[in-house]
Design a protein around this motif. Structure first.
Motif, mmCIF file in Angstrom:
data_model
loop_
_atom_site.group_PDB
_atom_site.id
_atom_site.type_symbol
_atom_site.label_atom_id
_atom_site.label_comp_id
_atom_site.label_asym_id
_atom_site.label_seq_id
_atom_site.Cartn_x
_atom_site.Cartn_y
_atom_site.Cartn_z
ATOM 1 N N PHE A 126 0.811 -1.216 0.000
ATOM 2 C CA PHE A 126 0.000 0.000 0.000
ATOM 3 C C PHE A 126 0.846 1.269 0.000
ATOM 4 N N TYR A 127 1.960 1.261 0.693
ATOM 5 C CA TYR A 127 2.850 2.415 0.695
ATOM 6 C C TYR A 127 3.366 2.682 -0.724
ATOM 7 N N THR A 128 3.806 1.623 -1.380
ATOM 8 C CA THR A 128 4.320 1.760 -2.746
ATOM 9 C C THR A 128 3.214 2.186 -3.702
ATOM 10 N N TYR A 129 2.041 1.580 -3.577
ATOM 11 C CA TYR A 129 0.934 1.928 -4.466
ATOM 12 C C TYR A 129 0.600 3.414 -4.379
ATOM 13 N N GLU A 130 0.414 3.909 -3.170
ATOM 14 C CA GLU A 130 0.039 5.314 -3.009
ATOM 15 C C GLU A 130 1.108 6.240 -3.563
ATOM 16 N N GLY A 131 2.364 5.944 -3.286
ATOM 17 C CA GLY A 131 3.461 6.786 -3.780
ATOM 18 C C GLY A 131 3.592 6.765 -5.289
ATOM 19 N N VAL A 132 3.591 5.567 -5.861
ATOM 20 C CA VAL A 132 3.754 5.441 -7.313
ATOM 21 C C VAL A 132 2.537 6.002 -8.043
ATOM 22 N N ARG A 133 1.349 5.768 -7.525
ATOM 23 C CA ARG A 133 0.137 6.313 -8.157
ATOM 24 C C ARG A 133 0.178 7.835 -8.175
ATOM 25 N N GLU A 134 0.606 8.426 -7.072
ATOM 26 C CA GLU A 134 0.689 9.879 -6.984
ATOM 27 C C GLU A 134 1.705 10.430 -7.995
ATOM 28 N N ILE A 135 2.842 9.807 -8.075
ATOM 29 C CA ILE A 135 3.875 10.240 -9.036
ATOM 30 C C ILE A 135 3.372 10.092 -10.464
#
Length: 163
Positions: free
Chosen positions: A41-50
């Motif tokens: 979830f941490y990676t998903y939120e960060g990558v989605r935002e970028i």
């Protein structure tokens, strides 16, 4: 065949080994799940935002940001947690059918997660902790891309329906 079905397996294992047989590898599996989900979830939120801010700059459709972020997060989370999965498989894959009452059989007592980790590291090194990672990471990319796409679509639908 030793077992006639799931229920027969369940009852036989409890009868032969006690209720604790159902929890072999539980601690390392729970640790693996924590590492996986945190990374996921941490990676998903960060990558989605970028990606949602940068996709048009690179000529990529903004509709691809969710499946790409989902796929990347799933693949990365599996890669990070995979050594714990190998250890869990080692714990659960041992032969628990022998009796541990004699001195000789005590020498063959099943190993715990730390012992399995040490054995994997000493015999196979880092490769032993990542044996079979490629198909798992590939599958995780595809599954997570579709899972997060479905999730974001459901959220979008609910927001539009209830607002």
């Amino acid at each position: 065949r030793r077992f006639r079905g799931s229920w027969h397996c369940f009852t036989q294992l409890i009868r032969e080994r006690g209720i604790s047989i159902l929890y072999k590898g539980h601690v390392v599996n729970t640790l693996r799940e924590g590492v996986f989900l945190g990374t996921y979830f941490y990676t998903y939120e960060g990558v989605r935002e970028i990606l949602s801010h940068k996709v048009e700059k690179y000529g990529i459709s903004k509709h691809l940001s969710v499946p790409l972020a989902g796929g990347i997060s799933g693949a990365w989370a599996w890669f990070v947690s995979f050594p714990l999965d190998c250890v869990k498989a080692g714990v659960q894959g041992q032969n628990y059918s022998i009796s541990y009452t004699t001195t000789e059989s005590l020498m063959k007592k099943p190993k715990g997660a730390i012992q399995i980790f040490k054995q994997l590291w000493q015999t196979k090194g880092l490769k032993g902790l990542y044996a079979g990672v490629t198909p798992s990471v590939t599958r995780a990319f595809l599954v997570s891309a579709s899972r997060f796409s479905a999730y974001e679509f459901a959220v979008w639908t609910c927001r539009n329906y209830f607002d």
